[in-house]
Design an enzyme around this catalytic site. Structure first.
Site, PDB file in Angstrom:
ATOM      1  N   LYS A 135       0.509  -5.898  -1.203  1.00 19.85           N
ATOM      2  CA  LYS A 135      -0.172  -7.025  -1.835  1.00 19.85           C
ATOM      3  C   LYS A 135       0.110  -8.342  -1.107  1.00 19.85           C
ATOM      4  O   LYS A 135      -0.788  -9.168  -0.953  1.00 19.85           O
ATOM      5  CB  LYS A 135       0.266  -7.146  -3.297  1.00 19.85           C
ATOM      6  CG  LYS A 135      -0.193  -5.996  -4.179  1.00 19.85           C
ATOM      7  CD  LYS A 135       0.201  -6.257  -5.633  1.00 19.85           C
ATOM      8  CE  LYS A 135       0.309  -5.004  -6.460  1.00 19.85           C
ATOM      9  NZ  LYS A 135      -0.944  -4.361  -6.811  1.00 19.85           N
ATOM     10  N   GLU A 175       3.516 -15.309  -8.217  1.00 21.39           N
ATOM     11  CA  GLU A 175       2.293 -16.091  -8.373  1.00 21.39           C
ATOM     12  C   GLU A 175       2.171 -16.656  -9.770  1.00 21.39           C
ATOM     13  O   GLU A 175       2.902 -16.272 -10.681  1.00 21.39           O
ATOM     14  CB  GLU A 175       1.045 -15.270  -7.967  1.00 21.39           C
ATOM     15  CG  GLU A 175       0.805 -14.053  -8.804  1.00 21.39           C
ATOM     16  CD  GLU A 175      -0.333 -13.180  -8.243  1.00 21.39           C
ATOM     17  OE1 GLU A 175      -0.596 -13.174  -7.027  1.00 21.39           O
ATOM     18  OE2 GLU A 175      -0.952 -12.481  -9.055  1.00 21.39           O
ATOM     19  N   HIS A 186      -1.023  -3.238 -18.461  1.00 22.92           N
ATOM     20  CA  HIS A 186      -1.658  -3.559 -17.181  1.00 22.92           C
ATOM     21  C   HIS A 186      -2.473  -2.400 -16.640  1.00 22.92           C
ATOM     22  O   HIS A 186      -2.744  -2.317 -15.459  1.00 22.92           O
ATOM     23  CB  HIS A 186      -0.635  -4.015 -16.133  1.00 22.92           C
ATOM     24  CG  HIS A 186       0.139  -5.216 -16.551  1.00 22.92           C
ATOM     25  ND1 HIS A 186      -0.452  -6.431 -16.788  1.00 22.92           N
ATOM     26  CD2 HIS A 186       1.459  -5.393 -16.796  1.00 22.92           C
ATOM     27  CE1 HIS A 186       0.459  -7.301 -17.151  1.00 22.92           C
ATOM     28  NE2 HIS A 186       1.635  -6.693 -17.173  1.00 22.92           N
ATOM     29  N   ARG A 242     -10.390   2.858  -1.954  1.00 19.42           N
ATOM     30  CA  ARG A 242     -10.788   4.217  -2.358  1.00 19.42           C
ATOM     31  C   ARG A 242     -11.864   4.092  -3.414  1.00 19.42           C
ATOM     32  O   ARG A 242     -12.222   2.996  -3.820  1.00 19.42           O
ATOM     33  CB  ARG A 242      -9.584   4.917  -2.989  1.00 19.42           C
ATOM     34  CG  ARG A 242      -9.007   4.058  -4.135  1.00 19.42           C
ATOM     35  CD  ARG A 242      -7.976   4.775  -4.942  1.00 19.42           C
ATOM     36  NE  ARG A 242      -7.104   3.858  -5.673  1.00 19.42           N
ATOM     37  CZ  ARG A 242      -7.332   3.383  -6.890  1.00 19.42           C
ATOM     38  NH1 ARG A 242      -8.435   3.692  -7.515  1.00 19.42           N
ATOM     39  NH2 ARG A 242      -6.462   2.582  -7.476  1.00 19.42           N
TER      40      ARG A 242
HETATM   41  P1  ADP Z   1      -1.896  -2.882  -9.751  1.00 23.68           P
HETATM   42  O1  ADP Z   1      -1.715  -2.555  -8.303  1.00 23.68           O
HETATM   43  O2  ADP Z   1      -0.773  -2.361 -10.577  1.00 23.68           O
HETATM   44  O3  ADP Z   1      -3.265  -2.541 -10.231  1.00 23.68           O
HETATM   45  P2  ADP Z   1      -2.737  -5.689  -9.872  1.00 23.68           P
HETATM   46  O4  ADP Z   1      -2.248  -6.742  -8.952  1.00 23.68           O
HETATM   47  O5  ADP Z   1      -4.130  -5.202  -9.641  1.00 23.68           O
HETATM   48  O6  ADP Z   1      -1.724  -4.475  -9.820  1.00 23.68           O
HETATM   49  O7  ADP Z   1      -2.596  -6.222 -11.359  1.00 23.68           O
HETATM   50  C1  ADP Z   1      -2.746  -5.363 -12.476  1.00 23.68           C
HETATM   51  C2  ADP Z   1      -3.088  -6.175 -13.734  1.00 23.68           C
HETATM   52  O8  ADP Z   1      -2.083  -7.159 -14.020  1.00 23.68           O
HETATM   53  C3  ADP Z   1      -4.358  -6.980 -13.655  1.00 23.68           C
HETATM   54  O9  ADP Z   1      -5.499  -6.203 -13.952  1.00 23.68           O
HETATM   55  C4  ADP Z   1      -4.112  -8.080 -14.669  1.00 23.68           C
HETATM   56  O10 ADP Z   1      -4.321  -7.611 -15.978  1.00 23.68           O
HETATM   57  C5  ADP Z   1      -2.638  -8.353 -14.522  1.00 23.68           C
HETATM   58  N1  ADP Z   1      -2.369  -9.470 -13.587  1.00 23.68           N
HETATM   59  C6  ADP Z   1      -2.228  -9.360 -12.251  1.00 23.68           C
HETATM   60  N2  ADP Z   1      -2.009 -10.565 -11.679  1.00 23.68           N
HETATM   61  C7  ADP Z   1      -2.001 -11.475 -12.680  1.00 23.68           C
HETATM   62  C8  ADP Z   1      -1.797 -12.901 -12.753  1.00 23.68           C
HETATM   63  N3  ADP Z   1      -1.544 -13.626 -11.680  1.00 23.68           N
HETATM   64  N4  ADP Z   1      -1.860 -13.488 -13.977  1.00 23.68           N
HETATM   65  C9  ADP Z   1      -2.091 -12.755 -15.088  1.00 23.68           C
HETATM   66  N5  ADP Z   1      -2.274 -11.421 -15.090  1.00 23.68           N
HETATM   67  C10 ADP Z   1      -2.225 -10.770 -13.916  1.00 23.68           C
HETATM   68  P1  ADP Z   2      -7.390   2.348 -11.122  1.00 19.31           P
HETATM   69  O1  ADP Z   2      -7.428   0.864 -10.892  1.00 19.31           O
HETATM   70  O2  ADP Z   2      -8.543   3.036 -10.442  1.00 19.31           O
HETATM   71  O3  ADP Z   2      -7.213   2.738 -12.535  1.00 19.31           O
HETATM   72  P2  ADP Z   2      -4.635   3.363 -10.698  1.00 19.31           P
HETATM   73  O4  ADP Z   2      -3.694   2.782  -9.707  1.00 19.31           O
HETATM   74  O5  ADP Z   2      -4.291   3.190 -12.120  1.00 19.31           O
HETATM   75  O6  ADP Z   2      -6.097   2.804 -10.331  1.00 19.31           O
HETATM   76  O7  ADP Z   2      -4.735   4.895 -10.365  1.00 19.31           O
HETATM   77  C1  ADP Z   2      -5.949   5.555 -10.211  1.00 19.31           C
HETATM   78  C2  ADP Z   2      -5.805   6.980 -10.653  1.00 19.31           C
HETATM   79  O8  ADP Z   2      -5.045   7.693  -9.713  1.00 19.31           O
HETATM   80  C3  ADP Z   2      -5.122   7.199 -11.978  1.00 19.31           C
HETATM   81  O9  ADP Z   2      -5.920   7.130 -13.110  1.00 19.31           O
HETATM   82  C4  ADP Z   2      -4.560   8.586 -11.799  1.00 19.31           C
HETATM   83  O10 ADP Z   2      -5.489   9.548 -12.209  1.00 19.31           O
HETATM   84  C5  ADP Z   2      -4.306   8.694 -10.331  1.00 19.31           C
HETATM   85  N1  ADP Z   2      -2.890   8.529 -10.009  1.00 19.31           N
HETATM   86  C6  ADP Z   2      -2.312   7.418  -9.546  1.00 19.31           C
HETATM   87  N2  ADP Z   2      -1.011   7.627  -9.329  1.00 19.31           N
HETATM   88  C7  ADP Z   2      -0.741   8.895  -9.677  1.00 19.31           C
HETATM   89  C8  ADP Z   2       0.434   9.699  -9.687  1.00 19.31           C
HETATM   90  N3  ADP Z   2       1.615   9.230  -9.307  1.00 19.31           N
HETATM   91  N4  ADP Z   2       0.330  10.966 -10.120  1.00 19.31           N
HETATM   92  C9  ADP Z   2      -0.860  11.453 -10.533  1.00 19.31           C
HETATM   93  N5  ADP Z   2      -1.992  10.735 -10.536  1.00 19.31           N
HETATM   94  C10 ADP Z   2      -1.950   9.480 -10.119  1.00 19.31           C
END
Ligand code: ADP
Ligand code: ADP
Ligand code: MG
Length: 671
Positions: free
Chosen positions: A116, A200, A235, A300
């Protein structure tokens, strides 16, 4: 086009990819683990190769075996699905080195977006707006703290390598920063093997709006509009919709163009999603004031891609295959249009009332909404399981995705609720009714969306029963009466509990409803049935069995169409308004072992011990966190059920435990 591809995944996404491949005349190879030997995805493909044990690291993450399987079966390309190897640049590279096409972006693009912090530095250079924050390489503790003070509280500390909602800590006040940083780094090193963080601004009441992008190898790159994924728990996404309610065409274009710029900056090819966090300074009423910031790019296909398919009429997996085969994108930006509104609900094996604790078990009953098809249509149901299959602890807790399309958001919402009402799952806990409560909440119905929707509406979402006690009791009694009638009709001499033939005009049924015992008295009068619940006034009960198995139930002035499934002594009642479980006590075996009592603290599910917060001899008070477990992508805190002293700790961090395993022993404090 390829003649044969290997699908390096399982569950619904493997079935989803196989369906499009089949439609395009592309043959498919499945891979499977021990636990998945008879899984739906194996049958969905033309060939299948066993790649190892049940745990992902022994099978679906064994990339050398997967590459060998592709070569042995003559597959020309590998589709990684999502999760598992989909964002693993080494795997993408290894495919290429083995002469196979990786159906996804080049390894270099995965790498650029993998962390990130680094991706934010890149995006800054490409002119994509970022959340104010610090994403430098220097991880000096004093510097991080100084940066947090500069940004201003609240701040969010994020593991740079994080994903799946893990490795994030919100910090409200400066004095809490050091402790939060330490715990975030600990989680990051344990989960991702890398403890670098970024800091952040914590955006208040934000929306999560992401843009679907697609690029080909001929220099074209387009956006297929947005998805609003603001409804989240821990989240993680719960409901996703497209288009995002209230988004102005101008902002849609700006966000789309920013996402395309992000993809171009890393030489992107294939399907990708650029996630933005959106601030709403003018509130829900002023969407034109929304400000968007880049959060991360998922390199992806996304779980929620079907809502984009529903509003654009495009099959994104087909696009992936075409692009990977070297063809140009099927459409240009100007040819892409939004039609109607789509919503997806993730149906998961979990207990929302217990902080979304994942559940495992067998799908004894698994009924999908009628007319739902694994294809494009008004109601789409994507899954990788069948009735009788088990949801095991090895993989994540998602059972299925329900996607609906309507001309308007309101129409889509109504269709989704009806489809959820017709989704009957018995055998394990699910979030189906919880999803219906979210749909019915004021915030969701009126599209007042932000990531705090679930906590804000909690009074309407948790511990709800929309059917009510009387209807639940009436349904349980009706089921018993109908079962007896059926037995009598088929064999008039068999007397199951033949009260009428014995001249008994009434009977008593002891039930348990939401932890309380209920006495139901049923009387057989000359003009029909009469039911009394506890000490309330007796009222007429009318029941009619419908040909489809449902019961038309009328009791106390209310009418409900219910379907009742009996599993052991528990009656699972599904109505149009809601669903509830009710237990018949007369058949209940009382061999209660009292697990969890008497100071034994057991694992609520199979999983891994993440941390133990106490040691033998520690005094603890009721509610104090004792241990953290991880299972099915979620973390759970095990808290002390009463004041006491820790007698013994039986497991260490990193240990795998089975459900019901005793984690620690708690003794009472001697006065
Ligand atoms: P991940 O890789 O776990 O998906 P993200 O960076 O996409 O991580 O953040 C996951 C979620 O966390 C976001 O969908 C949002 O709900 C929350 N989030 C992320 N960054 C912020 C922020 N700066 N302020 C508030 N909520 C946040
Ligand atoms: P998205 O933003 O698409 O929901 P996630 O990071 O939550 O992305 O993961 C996408 C999908 O990948 C999950 O819903 C799950 O099915 C699969 N996945 C991610 N990590 C794992 C893991 N460690 N073991 C099994 N499935 C996983
Ligand atoms: Mg994300």
């Amino acid at each position: 086009m390829f003649e044969k591809i290997l699908i390096a995944n399982r569950g619904e996404i493997a079935c989803r990819v196989a369906a499009t491949a089949r439609r395009m005349g592309v043959r498919t190879v499945a891979v499977y683990s021990d636990a998945d030997a008879h899984a739906k995805h194996v049958l969905a493909c033309d060939e299948a190769v066993h790649v190892g044990g049940s745990a992902p690291r022994d099978s679906y993450l064994q990339w050398q075996r997967i590459i060998d399987a592709a070569r042995a079966t003559g597959a020309q390309a590998i589709h990684p699905g999502y999760g598992f190897l989909s964002e693993n640049e080494d795997f993408a590279q290894a495919c290429q080195d083995a002469g196979l096409v990786f159906i996804g972006p080049p390894a270099s693009a995965i790498n650029a977006m993998g962390l990130k912090a680094e991706s934010k530095r890149l995006m800054e250079g490409a002119g994509v707006p970022l959340v104010p924050g610090y994403h430098g390489a220097d991880q000096d503790l004093a510097l991080l703290r100084q940066q947090a003070d500069r940004i201003g509280y609240p701040v969010l500390i994020k593991a740079s390598a994080g994903g799946g909602g893990k490795g994030m800590r919100a910090v409200e006040r400066g004095e809490d920063f050091d402790a939060a940083l330490a715990s975030c780094k600990r989680e990051a090193i344990n989960s991702f093997g890398d403890d670098a963080v970024l800091v952040e601004k914590y955006v208040q009441r934000p929306r999560h709006i992401e843009i679907q992008v697609f690029a080909d190898t001929h220099g074209h790159c387009v956006y297929l509009f947005e998805r609003d994924c603001s409804v989240q728990r821990r989240h993680q996404k719960v409901l996703e919709e497209a288009p995002a309610p209230g988004l102005t065409p101008a902002l849609r274009r700006q966000m789309g163009e920013a996402a395309v710029a992000a993809a171009r900056a890393v030489g992107y090819v294939g399907a990708g999603t650029v996630e933005f966090i959106v601030e709403q300074p003018g509130g829900y009423e002023h969407p034109e004031q929304m400000k968007f910031y880049f959060m991360e790019m998922n390199t992806r296909l996304q779980v929620e891609h079907p809502v984009t398919e529903a509003i654009t009429g495009q099959d994104l997996v087909e696009w992936q295959l075409r692009v990977a085969a070297g063809q140009p994108l099927p459409l240009t930006q100007d040819e892409l249009l939004i039609d109607g509104h789509a919503i997806e609900a993730r149906i998961c094996a979990e207990n929302p009332d217990k902080d979304f604790l994942p559940a495992t078990g067998t799908l004894h009953v698994y009924r999908k909404p009628p007319h739902a098809a694994f294809e494009f249509g008004a109601v789409r149901f994507d899954d990788g399981v069948r009735e009788g299959d088990a949801i095991s602890p090895f993989y994540d807790s998602m059972i299925a995705k329900l996607i609906v399309w309507g001309e308007t958001r309101q129409e889509a919402l109504a269709k989704l609720d009806a489809a959820l009402a017709a989704t009957h799952i018995v055998g394990l806990q699910t979030n189906v009714q919880f999803l219906r409560h979210v749909l019915a909440s004021d915030s969701f119905a009126q599209a007042r969306l932000d990531t705090a929707l679930i906590p804000r509406e909690r009074a309407q979402l948790f511990q709800q029963d929309r059917l009510g006690r009387d209807m639940a009791v009436a349904a349980a009694v009706a089921q018993t009466v109908l079962a007896e009638r059926a037995a009598e009709t088929s064999d008039p001499f068999s007397r199951t509990d033949g009260f009428r033939s014995h001249g008994v005009a009434s009977r008593r049924v002891d039930l348990e409803y939401r932890g309380e015992s209920v006495v139901a008295k049923l009387r057989y009068l000359s003009d029909g049935l009469q039911l009394q619940v506890d000490d309330a006034e007796p009222k007429p009960l009318s029941l009619t069995a419908l040909p489809d198995g449902r019961i038309d139930l009328r009791y106390g002035g209310a009418r409900e169409l219910v379907q009742v499934y009996a599993l052991g002594e528990v009656e699972h009642v599904f109505g149009t308004r809601g669903a509830v479980q009710i237990t018949e006590l007369d058949t209940l075996s009382r061999a209660d072992e009292g697990a969890g009592e008497g100071g034994r603290l057991t694992a609520p599910m199979p999983g891994k011990v993440v941390s133990i917060a106490v040691k033998a001899g520690d005094k603890v008070s009721k509610g104090q966190p004792l241990a953290v477990m991880e299972a099915m992508k979620m973390e759970h805190t095990i808290a002390a059920p009463q004041d006491g002293v820790v007698d013994e700790v039986l497991y260490a961090p990193g240990d795998q435990v089975t459900e019901g395993a005793e984690l620690l022993r708690l003794g009472l404090l001697s006065k």
